[in-house]
Motif scaffolding. Structure first.
Motif, short mmCIF file in Angstrom:
data_model
loop_
_atom_site.label_atom_id
_atom_site.label_comp_id
_atom_site.label_asym_id
_atom_site.label_seq_id
_atom_site.Cartn_x
_atom_site.Cartn_y
_atom_site.Cartn_z
N UNK A 1 87.73 19.75 80.84
CA UNK A 1 89.10 19.74 80.68
C UNK A 1 89.75 20.59 79.45
N UNK A 2 88.98 21.50 79.08
CA UNK A 2 89.22 22.43 78.21
C UNK A 2 90.15 23.63 78.54
N UNK A 3 89.54 24.24 79.66
CA UNK A 3 90.37 25.41 80.30
C UNK A 3 90.26 26.93 79.88
N UNK A 4 89.58 27.12 78.76
CA UNK A 4 89.03 28.58 78.47
C UNK A 4 87.99 28.87 79.26
N UNK A 5 87.95 30.14 79.31
CA UNK A 5 86.96 30.78 80.34
C UNK A 5 86.38 32.08 79.56
N UNK B 1 84.75 22.45 69.06
CA UNK B 1 86.08 22.03 68.92
C UNK B 1 86.48 21.35 70.41
N UNK B 2 86.14 21.87 71.52
CA UNK B 2 86.23 20.96 72.88
C UNK B 2 85.42 19.90 72.79
N UNK C 1 80.83 23.13 79.46
CA UNK C 1 81.81 22.69 78.42
C UNK C 1 83.16 22.67 78.69
N UNK C 2 83.55 23.95 78.95
CA UNK C 2 84.94 23.84 79.19
C UNK C 2 85.36 23.26 80.38
N UNK D 1 92.54 20.62 83.12
CA UNK D 1 91.62 21.40 82.88
C UNK D 1 92.13 22.79 82.40
N UNK D 2 92.83 23.39 83.23
CA UNK D 2 93.48 24.78 83.31
C UNK D 2 92.53 25.82 83.74
N UNK D 3 91.58 25.56 84.37
CA UNK D 3 90.71 26.84 84.92
C UNK D 3 91.14 27.09 86.11
#
Length: 453
Positions: A277-281, A190-191, A273-274, A398-400
């Motif tokens: 710019x995805x931000x999940x970890x 999805x990312x 992958x994250x 990103x959100x990390x």
């Protein structure tokens, strides 16, 4: 020269700012609050992070907001991912079966960088495709873990992953699934799809079926130069990032929390992958080695592809800059990327975008060093890497985070909000607005040489 607020150049800025303001007020309203009270500043910060599909959070998303607040947050993520103007243009199209030239140009510049497409057909196909991907992603997550991802949770995380937002309903993000190949695979897919760009996805949907139908023919339908460039650059960054993170964690003897080999390989791939710019970890970012964090900052700065839900300077910009450097080393007059030469206007925009992005991040880091000093310079030195990581993560939407976000001061939150806003719209938008205020001179200055280097 004056620029109207309704002009194509100002529409993205005004639309996103209005959505952030409305979302911040709604998230700070008591009906949206959960176990804790959310101040107006924290509501605005969360709304900015959601509309800019970043994922940085000053409060625990799962507990700080009620189901109503989660619904508002999800709406902001979806709206920010697709673009406020896209929603407005689609509604206007379905109502009147026609869209104003202003909206057509604005959406064309934002999504496809093409002002000559048919907006109505494009928007219908876009929304059908995006909602279809998100629905399939939600179904897959629910089937992979019905307890961990109930219906609403599956929908929330699917939309958040595709929009590259990184917001989750769990305080540890996706760390409890770091060894689950099914959940990790679904989220990563999805990312990646959300970060490829709408034009790339549309072209893949049209060309790939024709290539399968005519696979025995000598001349098969070809992907455009832009799509090939996006796919190759994305693949190289994902695989290269995976290998680099593995190497750095092994060399520094960190091994991401000393995970088992399979979990270690999966965790490194997911972080690669994250970072786009995805931000999940799936691991504690603060536990990673310093050299790994520096490399992740590079991945975050590059970001995804043009016209996507991702931020950063974009994969195509990075590839053009690499092509420019290579051409200079080979003494080529043209900048060659693959088997094509990049035109001068594209090269100039890539260089300007990169320079402005670097300056914006550096300015934000210096501002954070001032606002988060805590009274001593020594404290800033100890937190410098964390603050720099936070700034790059905000600019790349990103959100990390290494854990800095909840501890930010009020001025520090404002700095990060401005950086997220700039990173989501892109420095080129603001530069274009400033250029539109100027008049092109009708004269030329005399050339002169100066020593360089």
């Amino acid at each position: 020269m004056r620029v109207s607020l309704a002009s194509p150049l100002m529409l993205p800025i005004v639309s996103f700012a209005a959505a952030i303001l409305l979302g911040g007020i709604l998230l700070a309203h008591p009906v949206s609050e959960g176990s804790t009270e959310v101040s107006l500043l924290d509501g605005l910060f969360t709304a900015t992070s959601a509309v800019c599909v970043t994922g940085l959070a000053v409060v625990d998303t799962g507990t700080a907001f009620s189901p109503v607040g989660h619904g508002v947050l999800l709406s902001l993520i979806q709206a920010g991912g697709l673009g406020i103007m896209t929603f407005a243009s689609l509604a206007f199209y379905l109502w009147r079966h026609r869209v104003s030239l202003t909206d057509r140009i604005a959406v064309g510049q934002t999504l496809l960088h093409d002002q000559g497409f048919h907006l109505g057909r494009f928007l219908v196909a876009l929304f059908a495709g995006v909602f279809g991907i998100e629905a399939l992603g939600a179904l897959a997550l629910h089937l992979a873990d019905p307890q961990g991802f109930p219906v609403f949770g599956a929908v929330f995380h699917s939309i958040s992953a595709f929009c590259n937002a990184g917001f989750g309903l769990y305080s540890d993000s996706l760390m409890q699934w770091r060894g689950d190949w099914a959940v990790n695979g679904i989220v990563m897919l999805l990312i990646i799809l959300g970060g490829l760009g709408f034009s790339t996805l549309t072209e893949l949907a049209m060309v790939l079926p024709r290539r399968l139908r005519h696979r025995h023919m000598t001349l098969q339908p070809r992907l455009s130069f832009h799509t090939r460039l996006v796919l190759r650059a994305s693949a190289w960054l994902i695989v290269g990032g995976w290998v680099a993170i593995l190497f750095m964690e092994v060399m520094t003897d960190i091994r991401i929390g000393h995970l088992e080999t399979d979990d270690f390989l999966l965790a490194a791939l997911f972080q690669s992958v994250t970072c786009r710019t995805a931000g999940f970890n799936t691991v504690d970012i603060a536990s990673l080695s310093s050299i790994t964090l520096l490399f992740m900052m590079f991945l975050m700065f590059v970001g995804g592809s043009p016209g996507s839900t991702a931020g950063g300077i974009k994969t195509t910009t990075f590839r053009v800059i690499l092509g420019f450097i290579g051409s200079q080393l080979r003494r080529r007059e043209q900048t060659v990327v693959g088997n094509r030469a990049v035109d001068a206007d594209t090269l100039n925009r890539a260089i300007i975008l990169t320079i402005f992005s670097v300056l914006a991040v550096l300015a934000a880091i210096m501002a954070l060093c001032i606002t988060e000093a805590g009274g001593t310079d020594r404290m800033v030195r100890e937190r410098f890497l964390d603050l720099a990581f936070e700034a790059v993560s905000a600019f790349g939407t990103v959100g990390l985070s290494t854990g800095v976000t909840p501890t930010l001061s009020a001025p520090g939150k404002v700095v990060i909000m401005l950086l997220m806003f700039t990173g989501r719209l892109g420095p080129i938008v603001f530069l274009s607005v400033m250029q539109s205020w100027q008049r092109s001179p009708r004269y030329r200055w005399a050339d002169e040489r100066c020593m360089i280097g």
